[in-house]
Design a protein around this motif. Sequence first.
Motif, PDB file in Angstrom:
ATOM      1  N   PRO A 149       0.815  -1.213   0.000  1.00 33.60           N
ATOM      2  CA  PRO A 149       0.000   0.000   0.000  1.00 33.60           C
ATOM      3  C   PRO A 149       0.848   1.263   0.000  1.00 33.60           C
ATOM      4  N   LEU A 150       0.249   2.321  -0.532  1.00 36.09           N
ATOM      5  CA  LEU A 150       0.872   3.646  -0.575  1.00 36.09           C
ATOM      6  C   LEU A 150       0.288   4.519   0.537  1.00 36.09           C
ATOM      7  N   PRO A 151       0.898   5.675   0.827  1.00 39.39           N
ATOM      8  CA  PRO A 151       0.348   6.562   1.858  1.00 39.39           C
ATOM      9  C   PRO A 151      -1.083   6.979   1.533  1.00 39.39           C
ATOM     10  N   PRO A 152      -1.863   7.331   2.562  1.00 41.62           N
ATOM     11  CA  PRO A 152      -3.257   7.724   2.325  1.00 41.62           C
ATOM     12  C   PRO A 152      -3.353   9.122   1.746  1.00 41.62           C
ATOM     13  N   PRO A 153      -4.509   9.479   1.203  1.00 34.82           N
ATOM     14  CA  PRO A 153      -4.703  10.837   0.676  1.00 34.82           C
ATOM     15  C   PRO A 153      -4.833  11.854   1.813  1.00 34.82           C
ATOM     16  N   THR A 154      -4.730  13.108   1.464  1.00 34.24           N
ATOM     17  CA  THR A 154      -4.973  14.199   2.405  1.00 34.24           C
ATOM     18  C   THR A 154      -6.069  15.093   1.850  1.00 34.24           C
ATOM     19  N   TRP A 155      -6.644  15.931   2.720  1.00 33.94           N
ATOM     20  CA  TRP A 155      -7.711  16.824   2.283  1.00 33.94           C
ATOM     21  C   TRP A 155      -7.739  18.050   3.202  1.00 33.94           C
ATOM     22  N   SER A 156      -8.360  19.087   2.736  1.00 29.98           N
ATOM     23  CA  SER A 156      -8.470  20.316   3.531  1.00 29.98           C
ATOM     24  C   SER A 156      -9.899  20.554   4.009  1.00 29.98           C
ATOM     25  N   GLU A 157     -10.880  20.182   3.195  1.00 31.39           N
ATOM     26  CA  GLU A 157     -12.283  20.302   3.614  1.00 31.39           C
ATOM     27  C   GLU A 157     -12.613  19.164   4.590  1.00 31.39           C
ATOM     28  N   VAL A 158     -13.701  19.329   5.330  1.00 31.84           N
ATOM     29  CA  VAL A 158     -14.118  18.290   6.279  1.00 31.84           C
ATOM     30  C   VAL A 158     -14.499  17.023   5.534  1.00 31.84           C
ATOM     31  N   PHE A 159     -13.898  15.907   5.950  1.00 36.03           N
ATOM     32  CA  PHE A 159     -14.229  14.592   5.381  1.00 36.03           C
ATOM     33  C   PHE A 159     -15.434  14.044   6.135  1.00 36.03           C
ATOM     34  N   GLU A 160     -16.545  13.853   5.431  1.00 38.05           N
ATOM     35  CA  GLU A 160     -17.761  13.327   6.049  1.00 38.05           C
ATOM     36  C   GLU A 160     -17.645  11.806   6.145  1.00 38.05           C
ATOM     37  N   ALA A 161     -17.414  11.310   7.367  1.00 39.72           N
ATOM     38  CA  ALA A 161     -17.152   9.878   7.570  1.00 39.72           C
ATOM     39  C   ALA A 161     -18.455   9.118   7.744  1.00 39.72           C
ATOM     40  N   VAL A 162     -19.222   9.064   6.654  1.00 38.40           N
ATOM     41  CA  VAL A 162     -20.489   8.331   6.644  1.00 38.40           C
ATOM     42  C   VAL A 162     -20.275   6.988   5.960  1.00 38.40           C
ATOM     43  N   ASP A 163     -21.189   6.070   6.209  1.00 34.87           N
ATOM     44  CA  ASP A 163     -21.011   4.687   5.765  1.00 34.87           C
ATOM     45  C   ASP A 163     -21.391   4.525   4.294  1.00 34.87           C
ATOM     46  N   LYS A 164     -20.384   4.353   3.454  1.00 31.64           N
ATOM     47  CA  LYS A 164     -20.604   4.115   2.031  1.00 31.64           C
ATOM     48  C   LYS A 164     -20.500   2.631   1.700  1.00 31.64           C
ATOM     49  N   VAL A 165     -20.257   1.802   2.724  1.00 32.55           N
ATOM     50  CA  VAL A 165     -20.083   0.358   2.569  1.00 32.55           C
ATOM     51  C   VAL A 165     -19.040   0.087   1.481  1.00 32.55           C
ATOM     52  N   THR A 166     -17.892   0.702   1.628  1.00 32.55           N
ATOM     53  CA  THR A 166     -16.791   0.485   0.692  1.00 32.55           C
ATOM     54  C   THR A 166     -16.208  -0.904   0.912  1.00 32.55           C
ATOM     55  N   ILE A 167     -16.025  -1.654  -0.164  1.00 26.39           N
ATOM     56  CA  ILE A 167     -15.402  -2.971  -0.063  1.00 26.39           C
ATOM     57  C   ILE A 167     -14.404  -3.142  -1.207  1.00 26.39           C
ATOM     58  N   CYS A 168     -13.445  -4.021  -0.990  1.00 29.63           N
ATOM     59  CA  CYS A 168     -12.444  -4.301  -2.020  1.00 29.63           C
ATOM     60  C   CYS A 168     -13.021  -5.216  -3.099  1.00 29.63           C
ATOM     61  N   PRO A 169     -12.431  -5.203  -4.313  1.00 29.29           N
ATOM     62  CA  PRO A 169     -12.934  -6.063  -5.380  1.00 29.29           C
ATOM     63  C   PRO A 169     -12.964  -7.527  -4.962  1.00 29.29           C
ATOM     64  N   GLN A 170     -14.095  -8.178  -5.207  1.00 30.15           N
ATOM     65  CA  GLN A 170     -14.281  -9.584  -4.850  1.00 30.15           C
ATOM     66  C   GLN A 170     -15.526 -10.101  -5.541  1.00 30.15           C
ATOM     67  N   THR A 171     -15.639 -11.411  -5.562  1.00 36.75           N
ATOM     68  CA  THR A 171     -16.811 -12.062  -6.143  1.00 36.75           C
ATOM     69  C   THR A 171     -17.686 -12.596  -5.022  1.00 36.75           C
ATOM     70  N   ASP A 172     -18.987 -12.502  -5.176  1.00 41.02           N
ATOM     71  CA  ASP A 172     -19.919 -12.931  -4.130  1.00 41.02           C
ATOM     72  C   ASP A 172     -20.085 -14.446  -4.170  1.00 41.02           C
ATOM     73  N   LEU A 173     -19.043 -15.165  -3.750  1.00 43.09           N
ATOM     74  CA  LEU A 173     -19.033 -16.618  -3.847  1.00 43.09           C
ATOM     75  C   LEU A 173     -20.033 -17.288  -2.914  1.00 43.09           C
ATOM     76  N   MET A 174     -20.334 -16.632  -1.788  1.00 45.86           N
ATOM     77  CA  MET A 174     -21.205 -17.243  -0.787  1.00 45.86           C
ATOM     78  C   MET A 174     -22.558 -16.545  -0.660  1.00 45.86           C
ATOM     79  N   GLY A 175     -22.791 -15.512  -1.471  1.00 48.59           N
ATOM     80  CA  GLY A 175     -24.036 -14.768  -1.345  1.00 48.59           C
ATOM     81  C   GLY A 175     -24.080 -13.900  -0.100  1.00 48.59           C
ATOM     82  N   TRP A 176     -22.902 -13.461   0.368  1.00 45.57           N
ATOM     83  CA  TRP A 176     -22.800 -12.700   1.613  1.00 45.57           C
ATOM     84  C   TRP A 176     -22.694 -11.191   1.399  1.00 45.57           C
TER      85      TRP A 176
END
Length: 556
Positions: free
Chosen positions: A66-93
């Motif tokens: 991994p590389l360093p994380p991004p930076t920002w100046s405006e307020v980052f709204e930490a709301v749940d976007k349900v971010t997930i890494c690329p994967q296949t739904d092998l189990m229907g989960w």
Amino acid sequence: MCRFLCVVFALLWCQGNAFSSGHESRLVELAQGPVKGYKDKEFDIYTFYDIPYATAPTGLDRFKGPLPPPTWSEVFEAVDKVTICPQTDLMGWLPNVMTMQEDCLTASVYVPDTIQKHLPVVVYVHGGAYVMGWGNMVTPKNFVNSKKVIAVTFNYRVGAHGFLCLGTNDVPGNAGMKDQVALLRWVQKNIAKFGGDPNDVTIAGYSAGSASVDLLMISKTTDNLFKRVIPDSGANTAAFSVQIDPIQNAKEYAKLLTSKKFDNLVDLERFFKTIPYDQLNSGNTGFRPDSSFVMTPCVERDLGQEVFLGDSPVNILKSGDYKKVPMLYGFCDMEGFIRLLNFNTWKDLMNKKFSDFLPADLKFKSEIEKEQVAERVKRFYFGDKAVSEETVLAYVDYFSDVLFTYSILRSVKLQVEAGNDQIYVYEYSYYDDETIPVPYTNNIRGANHCTQCVIVLDGWKGYINRTSGTDEFKTHVKNMRTIWLNFMTTGKPVPEDSEFPKWPPVGANRSPHMSLGKTIELRGTPRKERTELWDDIYEKYYAYPMPPTSQTHVEL
């Protein structure tokens, strides 16, 4: 790229403004920029979702660390976007609503509504056989609601995206594990801003996440990043935990994705680096009879880069050259229940050639020797009977042992011999009338794989997610959460002034251990006869994981 990030953060700002109306918030100033979290609707806690803790390389660099994380100046709204890494739904989960993206390295921080500072911190590593999953698959809100801890969950790269291991500069291996290390380093730099103590961090995990924290414990890259470990239902010595032969696994995995032939390692690497993510993660490796998952952590070649794992876990444990920290380490009594999904297909195959179902980390001099060991094992579990509905409990016991139980108890033995005298071992066995019985039995019940984790955390749809229950069940959940919280805050699951039975650390012969079921009671050596069988087999036939070779010729 910069323009793209500006657009993304602008969208997040808009989304956050829509969410923030009527919601109590808390602003935290990080070195990356200001982050705003919100009061949970149900619990007396604040949640900060999807904060980037690192940046996942893309394009031809997709398999690098991994590389360093991004930076920002405006307020980052930490709301749940349900971010997930690329994967296949092998189990229907996978969740119905989600944001699947290659730059997926985000963390969620759960903070109690308290003015107290320097709270102990627990970091949870999700499971999913290293091929699927996301940080908030199971959440820790109940722990945080106690106001005793702050909790962190996070995503890491999974499947081939996270664990392809070719031993080259561009595909060195263990990208997913290096993501986990990056997260722990991020916690060290940032958790004090949320009220946590960076010097009082516990790492915990379930299933593949359990094997992950067990690996993090023995990696030189994690020195001074945590002080306690909770591996629930998974070990660094498991057959699925570390690849035995990474190049062979890469060949096998490529066959699941394409009919193309590759003449050398260069062509194979180019193939993996250029195919779309949906193709890269489309290979189904979750139901192999040899209890391996193919795309998992590996022993790395020394390429002059930071190495997460430079030797096999067994060698490291035997050497004693690793961090010896307090551990709450255990398993469920019916871990193998998870393999009942395959029972109707596998029972006939097991009767035909049981040797195909021996663990992948055993190596034999000849096919005759392999068949002899297979016959010994089959007779031990099934006697003179066939694998059938009549012997389904033996089937559950077998897969409990080869997937999870034996490797945990093997690791315990090696660690005690290496001098760790702070390991608390348990067997979890609680069930009630809502527990699904083992098929083809007279309603015999037990604890399925990772049941203890779902009990102490917040439940999970499709597994167990009770909002009501009997008084017995509610008391049991309360007791289990108390034991886990005790360990997270003191390093002991049962402190001196506790109402629970005294729980000493494990010693020689893997004894004692605590039985966590309808009652809580201290017992002796768990699974004695079964572990002795596997001790003998692994002493004679263990195949030590090796780093990828530098071969250039590849035959597919």
